[in-house]
Design an enzyme around this catalytic site. Structure first.
Site, short mmCIF file in Angstrom:
data_model
loop_
_atom_site.label_atom_id
_atom_site.label_comp_id
_atom_site.label_asym_id
_atom_site.label_seq_id
_atom_site.Cartn_x
_atom_site.Cartn_y
_atom_site.Cartn_z
N GLY A 18 0.81 -1.22 0.00
CA GLY A 18 0.00 0.00 0.00
C GLY A 18 0.84 1.27 0.00
O GLY A 18 0.44 2.28 0.57
N ALA A 19 1.99 1.21 -0.66
CA ALA A 19 2.93 2.34 -0.60
C ALA A 19 2.70 3.37 -1.70
O ALA A 19 3.53 4.23 -1.92
CB ALA A 19 4.37 1.81 -0.68
N ASN A 20 1.54 3.30 -2.36
CA ASN A 20 1.24 4.28 -3.40
C ASN A 20 0.49 5.49 -2.87
O ASN A 20 0.28 6.47 -3.58
CB ASN A 20 0.42 3.63 -4.52
CG ASN A 20 -0.91 3.08 -4.02
OD1 ASN A 20 -0.92 2.21 -3.15
ND2 ASN A 20 -2.01 3.59 -4.53
N SER A 146 -4.01 -0.70 14.66
CA SER A 146 -4.79 0.48 15.04
C SER A 146 -5.29 0.32 16.46
O SER A 146 -5.50 -0.80 16.93
CB SER A 146 -6.00 0.64 14.11
OG SER A 146 -6.89 1.63 14.60
N TYR A 173 -13.60 -3.81 10.92
CA TYR A 173 -12.28 -3.18 10.87
C TYR A 173 -11.54 -3.40 12.20
O TYR A 173 -10.36 -3.77 12.22
CB TYR A 173 -12.43 -1.67 10.61
CG TYR A 173 -11.14 -0.89 10.63
CD1 TYR A 173 -10.23 -1.01 9.59
CD2 TYR A 173 -10.84 -0.05 11.68
CE1 TYR A 173 -9.04 -0.29 9.60
CE2 TYR A 173 -9.66 0.67 11.71
CZ TYR A 173 -8.76 0.56 10.66
OH TYR A 173 -7.58 1.27 10.68
#
Length: 283
Positions: A18-20, A146, A173
């Site tokens: 998810g490094a975009n 989280s 989540y």
């Protein structure tokens, strides 16, 4: 980020999911700025290529590459791992950063959307890369969790194989983030003595694309409490690079400090059960 105190990462290889976008992009940029060979693993090739260009331009480091990865699809995960392993490079840093919130439904591989993307996918990716990581020790595996993990009463093993039930997907989540904390702790126990250390963290409530599917009425309220992506990436970067945590493993961090996870997050029996089930799911 303050470069004057930064640890040099020349000769180190990092893979960030998810490094975009969001804190993943900031993390990738910071590691590249310190000289690491960075692999940007994300679902959209178009967005991934744009992120690679942005990182190279910002840092002058041309050792930044794209890997395609959809964490909701086991075949995509296996393909991503094969592509990386085929490069015959070490892997010193695996950062399980990618995640989503508020997206409802099922993943392609048959899990509730948040749980499948935030836990099952990263579990499989980590397993596929683990031998290479151990060969590269000292190495670190960082999982972005989280504090939402503190707001759930457990993991319903039936619900994780069914479509999202919650209206905004927030209970699901929270369960996925509890799984992140338990996974990182159990992984730390299993890797004791290998030179590979593990870290789970709360990045803060960050204004990122993770919230893009949350209902429009709720989104402005959430964003009032949010911090910047640069602030949100700080604890990830700390866990990935700080010499101060090199002797720590399996712990949970918030604001660049160790913090006690919830009682459920510290439940070794629950962590072992999650691990057992996760191994069965990804076979």
């Amino acid at each position: 980020m303050n470069q004057s105190n930064a640890q040099s990462l020349v000769g180190r290889v990092a893979l960030i999911t998810g490094a975009n976008t969001g804190i993943g992009l900031v993390t990738a940029r910071e590691l590249a700025a310190r000289g690491a060979h960075v692999f940007v693993a994300c679902r959209s090739p178009e967005k991934g290529r744009a992120a690679v260009e942005e990182i190279v331009k910002a840092t002058g480091n041309e050792k930044v590459e794209l890997l395609e990865l959809d964490l909701g699809d086991f075949e995509s995960i296996r393909s991503c791992a094969r592509a990386f392993l085929a490069r015959d490079l070490p892997l010193h840093l695996l950062i399980n950063n990618a995640g989503l919130a508020g997206t409802k439904g099922m993943t392609r591989s048959g899990f509730e959307m948040a749980f499948g993307t935030n836990h099952v996918g990263p579990f499989l990716l980590t397993q596929l890369l683990l031998d290479r990581i151990k060969q590269s020790a000292p190495a670190r595996i960082v999982t972005v969790a989280s504090r939402a993990h503190t707001r759930v009463s457990g993991i319903n093993w039936d619900n994780v194989r069914q479509p999202t039930k919650g209206k905004a997907g927030l209970p699901e989540y929270g369960a996925s983030k509890l799984a992140n904390v338990l996974f990182s702790a159990e992984l730390g126990r299993r890797l004791a003595g290998t030179g590979v250390t593990t870290y789970a963290l709360h990045p803060g409530v960050v204004a990122t694309d993770v919230w893009r599917e949350v209902p429009a009425l709720i989104r402005p309220l959430i964003k009032l409490m949010m911090i910047s992506t640069e602030e949100g990436a700080a604890t990830t970067i700390y866990c990935a690079t700080s010499p101060q945590v090199s002797g720590q493993t399996g712990l949970y961090y918030d604001k660049c400090r160790v913090k006690a996870a919830s009682l459920l997050g510290q439940d070794a029996a629950l962590a072992a059960e999650l691990w057992r089930r996760s191994e069965e799911w990804v076979r």
